[in-house]
Scaffold this motif. Structure first.
Motif, short mmCIF file in Angstrom:
data_model
loop_
_atom_site.label_atom_id
_atom_site.label_comp_id
_atom_site.label_asym_id
_atom_site.label_seq_id
_atom_site.Cartn_x
_atom_site.Cartn_y
_atom_site.Cartn_z
N ARG A 13 0.82 -1.20 0.00
CA ARG A 13 0.00 0.00 0.00
C ARG A 13 0.86 1.26 0.00
NH1 ARG A 13 -3.15 -2.64 3.93
NH2 ARG A 13 -2.35 -1.26 5.60
N VAL A 29 -6.47 4.82 0.74
CA VAL A 29 -6.14 3.40 0.94
C VAL A 29 -7.24 2.65 1.67
CG1 VAL A 29 -3.67 3.86 0.93
CG2 VAL A 29 -4.91 3.91 3.09
N GLU A 31 -7.56 -1.35 3.52
CA GLU A 31 -6.78 -2.54 3.86
C GLU A 31 -7.51 -3.84 3.57
OE1 GLU A 31 -9.15 -1.30 7.42
OE2 GLU A 31 -7.90 -0.33 5.90
#
Length: 347
Positions: A13, A29, A31
């Motif tokens: 990332r 971002v 996860e």
């Protein structure tokens, strides 16, 4: 441009974020797949998404399918990022809704190029959307103008028709008050000419094309209107047969005035001393010309009258109008009265 990075590996990332930010983009971002899906449902969702195939909660394929289920006119550009590189996996990823497919390990330059390709597509999509919006606004304006035009045309039509009716009624009233029969007949004839033009105007206004009309939509009702002004109309049988060829308004008006004059003469003179009579108006097309024949089975013209050389107003009028149409009118041999009107159809 805001770009979503959906990647469960923290290092990957950060690397992707740095790569995108170095290229001038803003990275958002996620996860896991669930978070990515939540972000893509926002009103300000990123227009480009880089989604890893293998993620917890929801995998990349599932996220793609959910994103594509959203009904929007600005769909995002999705790049699937995965270690799976077989054709089967590529097909599955694209069929789930991905626009592009990049295999790990990826080349930074290649990924940047693919992101830029997505941005160009998004920009083009936005431009098309903007143009469509502008076209929609123009269409609404045109519709409003057309509605206004229809209203104005209706008002103009209403006023013109009222004026024509007023003139016809005045002529008719004046004819009733005339002191001599000849004056009365002249006024009635003038009113009938006005009625012929009024009928044509009304028919053209109600048609799809205000510049032309089929002959068979105008002449039959015109003849009925002309004969209806005579109290002994019921004694005369009328036969009308017209082709469906279109004529421009000027030619139709001219033809109507000629037929009006001929019909008036027949009703006034042809059936004297008769209980019944017949008037026939037929037409046909031959190459680029219309041949129209008017006839009655009455007593015919007096021998002393020469149609070609006659200077009477009615005969002078019909011959002059026929010439203006680029055609001619002639008297044909017949036991009653028979005329042939010929003119070109082109307009």
């Amino acid at each position: 441009m805001k770009i979503l990075i959906a990647e469960d590996d923290a290092v990957s990332r950060r690397i992707l974020s740095a790569l995108l930010e170095k290229s001038g983009h803003s990275a958002i971002v996620a996860e896991n797949g669930k978070t990515a899906w939540e972000i893509m449902q926002r009103s300000d969702a990123p227009r480009i998404a880089i989604i890893d195939w293998i993620m917890p909660e929801l995998d990349g394929v599932e996220v793609c399918e959910k994103i594509r289920s959203i009904k929007t006119d600005s769909p995002p550009y999705i790049i699937m990022l995965t270690i799976r590189g077989s054709k089967v996996d590529t097909i599955k990823g694209l069929e789930s809704g991905a626009n592009d497919y990049v295999s790990k390990p990826y080349d930074p330059g290649e990924l940047r190029a693919r992101v830029n390709a997505g941005k160009r597509l998004i920009d083009l999509q936005d431009k098309v959307k903007e143009q469509m919006s502008a076209l929609a606004m123009r269409e609404k304006k045109i519709e409003a103008l057309l509605a206004e035009k229809e209203l104005l045309l209706y008002e103009v039509h209403h006023r013109i028709k009222n004026n024509l009716n007023t003139v016809m009624n005045l002529l008719t009233l004046q004819a009733d008050a005339a002191k001599t029969k000849s004056t009365s007949e002249a006024l009635v004839s003038a009113a009938s000419r006005m009625k012929a033009m009024s009928l044509l105007y009304d028919r053209l206004y109600r048609s799809d094309n205000i510049s032309s009309m089929p002959i068979d939509k105008y002449v039959p009702p015109l003849m009925e209107e002309i004969l209806s002004v005579f109290p002994d109309r019921f004694r005369v049988e009328l036969f009308v047969e017209m082709p469906n060829d279109k004529l421009d308004a000027e030619k139709l008006s001219s033809l109507g005035i000629i037929l009006n004059e001929l019909a008036f003469n027949s009703m006034k003179y042809a059936f004297k001393g008769r209980q019944t009579g017949m008037i026939s108006v037929t037409a046909y097309r031959k190459e680029n010309e219309i041949y129209c024949e008017f006839e009655d089975d009455g007593i015919g013209l007096p021998k002393e009258i020469n149609f070609e050389k006659s200077k009477t107003f009615g005969f002078t009028l019909v011959k002059g109008i026929a010439r203006q149409m680029g055609g001619s009118i002639r008297l044909l041999p017949h036991s009653g009265t028979r005329y042939e009107i010929k003119f070109p159809i082109n307009f």
